[in-house]
Write a protein that holds these residues in place. Structure first.
Motif, PDB file in Angstrom:
ATOM      1  N   GLY A 231     -78.371 -28.224 -29.607  1.00  0.00           N
ATOM      2  CA  GLY A 231     -78.029 -27.602 -28.274  1.00  0.00           C
ATOM      3  C   GLY A 231     -78.656 -27.798 -26.894  1.00  0.00           C
ATOM      4  O   GLY A 231     -79.310 -28.163 -27.408  1.00  0.00           O
ATOM      5  N   ALA A 232     -77.690 -28.117 -26.243  1.00  0.00           N
ATOM      6  CA  ALA A 232     -78.371 -28.810 -25.271  1.00  0.00           C
ATOM      7  C   ALA A 232     -78.626 -27.359 -23.834  1.00  0.00           C
ATOM      8  O   ALA A 232     -79.407 -28.049 -22.922  1.00  0.00           O
ATOM      9  CB  ALA A 232     -76.906 -30.024 -24.632  1.00  0.00           C
ATOM     10  N   SER A 233     -78.367 -26.863 -24.488  1.00  0.00           N
ATOM     11  CA  SER A 233     -78.435 -24.921 -22.801  1.00  0.00           C
ATOM     12  C   SER A 233     -79.126 -24.095 -24.247  1.00  0.00           C
ATOM     13  O   SER A 233     -78.915 -23.996 -25.391  1.00  0.00           O
ATOM     14  CB  SER A 233     -76.888 -24.911 -22.395  1.00  0.00           C
ATOM     15  OG  SER A 233     -76.238 -24.623 -22.948  1.00  0.00           O
ATOM     16  N   PHE A 234     -79.208 -23.356 -23.537  1.00  0.00           N
ATOM     17  CA  PHE A 234     -80.143 -21.919 -23.922  1.00  0.00           C
ATOM     18  C   PHE A 234     -78.135 -21.391 -24.863  1.00  0.00           C
ATOM     19  O   PHE A 234     -78.331 -20.582 -26.036  1.00  0.00           O
ATOM     20  CB  PHE A 234     -80.022 -20.947 -22.371  1.00  0.00           C
ATOM     21  CG  PHE A 234     -80.375 -19.652 -23.378  1.00  0.00           C
ATOM     22  CD1 PHE A 234     -81.036 -18.570 -24.415  1.00  0.00           C
ATOM     23  CD2 PHE A 234     -79.334 -18.933 -23.207  1.00  0.00           C
ATOM     24  CE1 PHE A 234     -81.397 -17.776 -25.107  1.00  0.00           C
ATOM     25  CE2 PHE A 234     -79.600 -17.255 -23.695  1.00  0.00           C
ATOM     26  CZ  PHE A 234     -80.772 -16.747 -23.934  1.00  0.00           C
ATOM     27  N   GLU A 235     -77.245 -21.658 -23.902  1.00  0.00           N
ATOM     28  CA  GLU A 235     -76.644 -20.624 -24.433  1.00  0.00           C
ATOM     29  C   GLU A 235     -75.713 -21.499 -26.349  1.00  0.00           C
ATOM     30  O   GLU A 235     -75.268 -21.057 -26.483  1.00  0.00           O
ATOM     31  CB  GLU A 235     -74.803 -20.784 -23.121  1.00  0.00           C
ATOM     32  CG  GLU A 235     -73.665 -20.213 -23.682  1.00  0.00           C
ATOM     33  CD  GLU A 235     -72.948 -19.630 -23.006  1.00  0.00           C
ATOM     34  OE1 GLU A 235     -72.797 -20.115 -21.358  1.00  0.00           O
ATOM     35  OE2 GLU A 235     -71.941 -19.101 -23.127  1.00  0.00           O
ATOM     36  N   GLU A 236     -76.005 -22.736 -25.609  1.00  0.00           N
ATOM     37  CA  GLU A 236     -75.476 -23.115 -27.064  1.00  0.00           C
ATOM     38  C   GLU A 236     -76.290 -23.127 -28.176  1.00  0.00           C
ATOM     39  O   GLU A 236     -75.396 -23.257 -29.129  1.00  0.00           O
ATOM     40  CB  GLU A 236     -75.319 -24.959 -26.827  1.00  0.00           C
ATOM     41  CG  GLU A 236     -74.295 -25.734 -26.189  1.00  0.00           C
ATOM     42  CD  GLU A 236     -74.035 -27.497 -25.743  1.00  0.00           C
ATOM     43  OE1 GLU A 236     -73.967 -27.461 -24.821  1.00  0.00           O
ATOM     44  OE2 GLU A 236     -74.698 -28.164 -26.678  1.00  0.00           O
ATOM     45  N   CYS A 237     -77.355 -23.195 -27.792  1.00  0.00           N
ATOM     46  CA  CYS A 237     -78.341 -22.576 -29.108  1.00  0.00           C
ATOM     47  C   CYS A 237     -77.830 -21.734 -29.297  1.00  0.00           C
ATOM     48  O   CYS A 237     -78.121 -21.048 -30.361  1.00  0.00           O
ATOM     49  CB  CYS A 237     -78.973 -22.880 -28.096  1.00  0.00           C
ATOM     50  SG  CYS A 237     -80.639 -24.703 -27.895  1.00  0.00           S
ATOM     51  N   MET A 238     -77.847 -20.975 -28.966  1.00  0.00           N
ATOM     52  CA  MET A 238     -77.470 -19.144 -29.170  1.00  0.00           C
ATOM     53  C   MET A 238     -76.218 -18.922 -29.779  1.00  0.00           C
ATOM     54  O   MET A 238     -76.272 -18.473 -30.887  1.00  0.00           O
ATOM     55  CB  MET A 238     -77.829 -18.443 -27.967  1.00  0.00           C
ATOM     56  CG  MET A 238     -79.137 -18.421 -26.625  1.00  0.00           C
ATOM     57  SD  MET A 238     -79.924 -17.821 -28.230  1.00  0.00           S
ATOM     58  CE  MET A 238     -80.220 -15.549 -28.153  1.00  0.00           C
ATOM     59  N   ILE A 239     -74.847 -19.696 -29.130  1.00  0.00           N
ATOM     60  CA  ILE A 239     -73.300 -19.580 -30.134  1.00  0.00           C
ATOM     61  C   ILE A 239     -73.833 -20.470 -31.280  1.00  0.00           C
ATOM     62  O   ILE A 239     -73.253 -19.338 -32.244  1.00  0.00           O
ATOM     63  CB  ILE A 239     -72.980 -19.846 -28.568  1.00  0.00           C
ATOM     64  CG1 ILE A 239     -72.381 -18.569 -27.650  1.00  0.00           C
ATOM     65  CG2 ILE A 239     -71.379 -20.116 -29.405  1.00  0.00           C
ATOM     66  CD1 ILE A 239     -71.761 -19.337 -26.413  1.00  0.00           C
ATOM     67  N   GLY A 240     -74.502 -21.532 -30.984  1.00  0.00           N
ATOM     68  CA  GLY A 240     -74.640 -22.086 -32.587  1.00  0.00           C
ATOM     69  C   GLY A 240     -75.465 -21.624 -33.762  1.00  0.00           C
ATOM     70  O   GLY A 240     -74.547 -20.675 -34.716  1.00  0.00           O
ATOM     71  N   THR A 241     -76.516 -20.704 -32.805  1.00  0.00           N
ATOM     72  CA  THR A 241     -77.754 -19.760 -33.687  1.00  0.00           C
ATOM     73  C   THR A 241     -75.955 -18.724 -34.373  1.00  0.00           C
ATOM     74  O   THR A 241     -76.277 -17.962 -36.067  1.00  0.00           O
ATOM     75  CB  THR A 241     -78.538 -19.261 -33.273  1.00  0.00           C
ATOM     76  OG1 THR A 241     -79.326 -20.787 -33.129  1.00  0.00           O
ATOM     77  CG2 THR A 241     -79.513 -18.454 -34.416  1.00  0.00           C
ATOM     78  N   VAL A 242     -75.942 -17.869 -33.825  1.00  0.00           N
ATOM     79  CA  VAL A 242     -75.547 -16.230 -34.444  1.00  0.00           C
ATOM     80  C   VAL A 242     -74.215 -16.613 -35.021  1.00  0.00           C
ATOM     81  O   VAL A 242     -73.742 -15.824 -36.282  1.00  0.00           O
ATOM     82  CB  VAL A 242     -75.094 -15.150 -33.377  1.00  0.00           C
ATOM     83  CG1 VAL A 242     -77.060 -15.332 -32.741  1.00  0.00           C
ATOM     84  CG2 VAL A 242     -74.320 -15.824 -32.148  1.00  0.00           C
ATOM     85  N   ASN A 243     -73.592 -17.122 -34.444  1.00  0.00           N
ATOM     86  CA  ASN A 243     -72.075 -17.485 -34.898  1.00  0.00           C
ATOM     87  C   ASN A 243     -72.734 -18.463 -36.843  1.00  0.00           C
ATOM     88  O   ASN A 243     -71.523 -18.551 -37.596  1.00  0.00           O
ATOM     89  CB  ASN A 243     -71.799 -19.113 -35.136  1.00  0.00           C
ATOM     90  CG  ASN A 243     -70.539 -18.225 -33.379  1.00  0.00           C
ATOM     91  OD1 ASN A 243     -69.056 -17.644 -33.900  1.00  0.00           O
ATOM     92  ND2 ASN A 243     -71.086 -18.640 -32.215  1.00  0.00           N
TER      93      ASN A 243
END
Ligand code: MN
Ligand code: MN
Length: 301
Positions: A231-243
Motif C-alpha cells: 500500500g502507498a497510503s493508510f487507506e490503501e493498506c487497509m482496504i487491501g487487507t480487509v478485502n
C-alpha cells in the motif's frame, strides 16, 4: 535504538496507531469470515464502515481486538506502571461483561486466571492464533523506545492466554516494527526487519502472497505484511487487507496499528474517523496521551 525522534511526532504516530487499530477492527468486522471472492461479489471493493457482519455490529462498533487492547491500556494507566495482574483483572471483568466476541484461546486463558489465578498459560503448540498480537499496542506505546522493556511486556501480556513460540515470534516482530515506525523508520527498514523474522521462521514468508487471512498468526501476519508493504497510503493498506476477508477485523486491526504509526494522523480518512464510536475514540486519545507521557520517551523530555 538510535533514531532521531521528537516526542510530538511519536505522540501523533501513537494516536494514529491506536485509532487506526480501532478503525481496522470496525471496518474489517463487517466482512469477517467471508472469502475475498464473496466480498468482491457483494461489495465490489469494500471500503466503508457500515457495521453488520456475522456479529451484527452498529457502524463504528469495535470488537474484542480493540476491547482487549483497551483492557491493557487501562491497567497501565490505573496501576501507573506495568502490572500483569491488573491486566488479567481487566480481561476477567471484560469477559464477565459478555463481550460481543472472544476467541477460544483468549477465553481459555482468562478463565484459567479467574479460576486459578494463572498469569501464564502453559506452553501449547496449538495456541498459535493471533489473539496475543491483536491487543499488544499499549505495551508498545508504554515502552517506546526501550527495546528490552518492549520484549518483556509483549511476552508477558501474550502468555496470559497464548504461550506459543510462533505467536511469540509474531508478537515480538510486530512490537519491534511498531517501535521503529513510531520513531520514524522508513518502510525499507521495516521490511528488512521482517526479513529477519522470515529467516528465523520461514513460515512467515509473504512473497509470493498465498492469500490466506485466517486467525492463525502466520496467515494473519502474511496478510498484514503483504498489504502494508504494497500500500502507498493508510487507506490503501487497509482496504487491501480487509478485502482479503477471513479474520478481517483482526488483520484490519493489526494493519491499522502499523499503517497508522507509519503514516500518522493526517493520513487517516476523515470519513472513517467520523463513523467510529465517539466514546471509544475519546478514550483512546486520553489513554494514548498517558501511555506516551509515561513511556521512556516521554520521561526523557
Ligand atoms: Mn474481533
Ligand atoms: Mn477477528
Amino acid at each position: 535504538m538510535f533514531y532521531k525522534y521528537n516526542l510530538e511526532d511519536i505522540r501523533d504516530r501513537a494516536r494514529a496507531a491506536f485509532i487506526g487499530m480501532a478503525i481496522g477492527d470496525a471496518l474489517g468486522a463487517t466482512v469477517e469470515f467471508m472469502t475475498a471472492t464473496e466480498i468482491a461479489s457483494k461489495y465490489g471493493m469494500f471500503k466503508e464502515i457500515i457495521g453488520g457482519g456475522w456479529l451484527r455490529l452498529k457502524p463504528g462498533q469495535v470488537t474484542d481486538d480493540t476491547e482487549m487492547a483497551l483492557c491493557i491500556a487501562r491497567a497501565i494507566v490505573k496501576s501507573q506502571g506495568w502490572s500483569l495482574r491488573a491486566i488479567a483483572d481487566n480481561f476477567a471483568v471484560w469477559l464477565k461483561s459478555r463481550p460481543v466476541d472472544c476467541g477460544d484461546t483468549c477465553r481459555k486463558g482468562i478463565r484459567a486466571y479467574i479460576l486459578k489465578g494463572q498469569l501464564e498459560s502453559p506452553p501449547n503448540e496449538w495456541d498459535a492464533g493471533n489473539g496475543a498480537a491483536m491487543r499488544l499496542l499499549p505495551a508498545v506505546l508504554f515502552s517506546v523506545p526501550d527495546g528490552e522493556l518492549l520484549n518483556r511486556y509483549i511476552i508477558e501480556q501474550a502468555h496470559i492466554t497464548h504461550n506459543n513460540p510462533v505467536s511469540d515470534a509474531a508478537c515480538l516482530c510486530l512490537g519491534q516494527l511498531l517501535h521503529m515506525s513510531l520513531c520514524g523508520a522508513e518502510k525499507s527498514r521495516l521490511k528488512r526487519h521482517v526479513e529477519g523474522l522470515v529467516s528465523r521462521f520461514p513460515a512467515f514468508a509473504y512473497v509470493p502472497y498465498r492469500g490466506l487471512a485466517t486467525g492463525y498468526v502466520v496467515d494473519t501476519m502474511q496478510t498484514v505484511f503483504n498489504w502494508f508493504f504494497r500500500g502507498a497510503s493508510f487507506e490503501e493498506c487497509m482496504i487491501g487487507t480487509v478485502n482479503q476477508g477471513g479474520d478481517a477485523d483482526t488483520t484490519g486491526a493489526i494493519c491499522g496499528m502499523l499503517a497508522g504509526s507509519y503514516y500518522g494522523m493526517d493520513s487517516i480518512p476523515r470519513r472513517w474517523i467520523k463513523k467510529m464510536d465517539t466514546r471509544v475514540i475519546s478514550e483512546i486519545e486520553l489513554t494514548v496521551e498517558r501511555l506516551i507521557t509515561e513511556s521512556p520517551a516521554g520521561r526523557m523530555m
